[in-house]
Design an enzyme around this catalytic site. Sequence first.
Site, PDB file in Angstrom:
ATOM      1  N   TYR A 146      35.557  28.476  47.711  1.00  0.00           N
ATOM      2  CA  TYR A 146      35.196  28.611  49.142  1.00  0.00           C
ATOM      3  C   TYR A 146      33.777  27.720  49.116  1.00  0.00           C
ATOM      4  O   TYR A 146      33.472  27.072  50.257  1.00  0.00           O
ATOM      5  CB  TYR A 146      35.311  30.087  49.543  1.00  0.00           C
ATOM      6  N   ARG A 187      36.194  42.210  53.750  1.00  0.00           N
ATOM      7  CA  ARG A 187      34.831  41.990  53.930  1.00  0.00           C
ATOM      8  C   ARG A 187      34.135  43.674  54.023  1.00  0.00           C
ATOM      9  O   ARG A 187      34.914  44.496  54.459  1.00  0.00           O
ATOM     10  CB  ARG A 187      34.354  41.225  55.316  1.00  0.00           C
TER      11      ARG A 187
END
Length: 328
Positions: A146, A187
Amino acid sequence: MKKVLITGGAGFLGSHLCDRFIKEGYHVIAMDNLITGDIRNLEHLFHLEHFEFFHHDVTKFVHISGELDYILHFASPASPIDYLKIPIQTLKVGALGTHNLLGLAKEKNARILIASTSEIYGDPLVHPQTEEYYGNVNTIGPRGVYDEAKRFMESITMAYNRFHGVETRIVRIFNTYGPRMRLNDGRVIPAFIGQALRGEDLTVFGKGDQTRSFCYVDDEVEGIYRLLLSEYDQPVNIGNPHEITIKDFAEEIIKLTGTQQKIVFKPLPQDDPMQRQPDISKAKEILGWEPKVLREEGMRKTYEYFKSLPSDDLYKRDHKDFSTYNKV
């Protein structure tokens, strides 16, 4: 009427951007392959004359008929759970997808804004993080798929800016939250709220002394909108500089939800950054922007959204077969 293409349009931030540009009187084209996006985020726009949705993977050739004024490239997995499941697709959308969209911007003479991230700073040795900081990233660690995808996005974007004269903008997004986040995407905020709603103890990694800075989605969208329409082509941090430790934040969630859960501690994942706080001096000076929504207000709205979801969403885990997306 100006026309804007928003990739990742069915995602959390992408769908809020679609709303904003519709409100501002644009013809909006949302594009998403729905790997991590949710079509439900856009259903309220389908009846509008000036909204279109294309189910398409931007790592393949992207064609848009007619004129195009703006492109916002938000197509990418954004949570660790997602990009660790589809690491190759994450790299491809950062590299091939960005290349395709920069080519489209060049062809259409359109201005393009790409969504970079605070993760390009890695586990920072500078605090708070300014745009001039180059970062401290483990290129071969699990999070590298990422981090490096986003760093490459910035590099190729500036190459198109300098070599081809394409009008480009780069936003470095810090932790953002609000309605339409996926409840089980891993998250911090949806993870904590999901655990609280299910009556589970809240999981904190490490000692919980790592920090994050949370920006409400309306503020984030406002900053992105202003950056797109500005004349500044260098990266800009858009985030909330109010920092809090994860442990303190978990205690805030317990208070907000009125639950009686405990906080349990688990080992810290590899390369998890210990500090994350934006320096937003450039955003203030160049865009006249700073966040307005207090965390207490934003979290109340976010909690009400999660409580309103069907009970199936609360317990659903993502069992999608991602294997085809990782094929080169």
